[in-house]
Enzyme design. Structure first.
Site, PDB file in Angstrom:
ATOM      1  N   GLU A  12       3.439  -1.099   7.472  1.00  0.00           N
ATOM      2  CA  GLU A  12       2.538  -2.195   6.834  1.00  0.00           C
ATOM      3  C   GLU A  12       3.076  -2.901   5.695  1.00  0.00           C
ATOM      4  OE1 GLU A  12      -0.605  -1.234   9.561  1.00  0.00           O
ATOM      5  OE2 GLU A  12       0.709   0.162   8.313  1.00  0.00           O
ATOM      6  N   THR A  13       2.847  -4.108   5.473  1.00  0.00           N
ATOM      7  CA  THR A  13       3.141  -4.634   4.355  1.00  0.00           C
ATOM      8  C   THR A  13       2.107  -5.358   3.662  1.00  0.00           C
ATOM      9  OG1 THR A  13       5.544  -5.564   5.084  1.00  0.00           O
ATOM     10  CG2 THR A  13       4.170  -6.652   3.125  1.00  0.00           C
TER      11      THR A  13
END
Length: 269
Positions: free
Chosen positions: A45-46
Site C-alpha cells: 500500500e501507498t
C-alpha cells in the site's frame, strides 16, 4: 514532495509490512496520479493524506499497485508514525477519516495503538475449490470482509502454499473475493497465542506480511475462542512477519504494534 517507507507492525527494520506514506496534500490530486505513484512504489500500500482544519485530523486513502482499497491497517499505522516521527506532529492522538469511517491512533509507550471497527466473522459453508486452492483441509471456515480459515496447528499455517490463480476467484460468503486468512493456535512454548497468514491476490497482493484489517476479523474470533479480550498474534510471512497485539472492546478492536522508518525519498513528479 517527500515520502517515507515505514515498516509497520515491525520489531525492527526490514520486518513487518512496508508502506509508503506521501506528505499530506491540501487538495486531493488526480486519482490516476495516486494510482501511478502506488504502482511505482510497488509496496502493498501507498498512503495518501489530506489536511483538514484540525491539525490532528486527516483524510486518508490507500492504494495497492492495482487499486484503491477500503481499509488498510499497516498503512494507517505507518501514516501515524510518519506524522509523528518524520513530520513533527505535536498531536497527542491522531484521527483519520477513511472509506471505512473514522480511525484513531495514539501512542502507548513504544507502541502505537489503533482503534478500528471489529469484523466478527460468522461460520459459513466451505467455498467450492477452497481446499484444493490452499492445499490443506480447513477445520473451520468463517466469513467477514475476508474468508477466515482455521487450521489444525502452526505447522499447517507455515506449510500453506496456495494456488494464487485459483484463490483469486474464491469468495464464498466473504465481502471480497480473493482475500483469505489462515490461522491456528501457536505452539505451546511460543510467546504469542495465534499464528496467521493473509493471501490477497484479489487486490494484487499475493501474500501480505502484516495486515491490520485481517486482525479486525481475527481478534473477535480468537477473543471469543480464548475467552479473553486480549490476544497476541504473529503473522508468519516468510523472511518478515509481524507482531500484532489486539484487544476487543465492544464493536471496536484495538491493534497495537511498532513501526520504523527505513527510507526517506522525494517525488519529482
Amino acid at each position: 514532495m517527500r515520502q517515507w517507507t515505514v515498516d509497520a507492525f515491525a520489531a525492527g527494520p526490514f520486518l513487518g509490512n512496508p508502506a509508503c506514506v506521501v506528505e499530506p496534500f491540501d487538495q486531493w490530486p488526480d486519482d490516476g496520479w495516486m494510482q501511478s505513484v502506488a504502482r511505482e512504489n510497488n509496496q502493498a500500500e501507498t498512503a495518501f493524506l489530506r489536511r483538514t482544519a484540525d491539525p490532528a485530523r486527516f483524510d486518508l486513502r490507500w492504494f495497492t499497485p492495482g487499486q484503491e482499497v477500503d481499509l488498510c491497517g499497516h498503512a494507517t499505522l505507518a501514516s501515524a508514525h510518519a506524522l509523528w516521527a518524520e513530520m513533527g506532529s505535536g498531536a497527542a492522538d491522531l484521527a483519520f477519516d477513511t472509506r471505512s469511517g473514522p480511525l484513531f491512533v495514539r501512542r502507548l509507550g513504544d507502541l502505537y495503538e489503533m482503534d478500528f471497527p471489529a469484523d466478527a466473522p460468522r461460520p459459513c459453508a466451505v467455498p467450492a475449490g477452497l481446499a484444493e486452492a490452499l492445499g490443506v483441509s480447513p477445520l473451520e471456515v468463517l466469513a467477514g470482509r475476508y474468508l477466515l480459515i482455521v487450521l489444525a496447528d502452526a505447522a499447517a499455517v507455515h506449510a500453506v502454499s496456495p494456488d494464487l490463480r485459483v484463490l483469486r476467484t474464491i469468495q464464498g460468503e466473504a465481502g471480497e473475493a480473493g482475500h483469505v486468512i489462515v490461522c491456528a493456535p501457536a505452539a505451546v512454548n511460543d510467546d504469542v497465542d495465534v499464528v496467521d497468514r493473509f493471501f490477497a491476490p484479489g487486490c494484487g497482493v499475493d501474500e501480505d506480511p502484516a495486515t491490520g484489517s485481517a486482525h479486525c476479523i481475527l481478534a473477535p474470533f480468537w477473543a471469543d475462542r480464548l475467552e479473553r479480550p486480549a490476544v497476541r498474534f504473529r503473522q508468519v510471512f516468510p523472511t518478515r512477519g509481524g507482531e500484532i497485539e489486539t484487544e476487543v472492546r465492544g464493536d471496536r478492536v484495538l491493534l497495537r504494534g511498532r513501526a520504523v522508518t527505513t527510507v526517506e525519498s522525494r517525488l519529482r513528479v
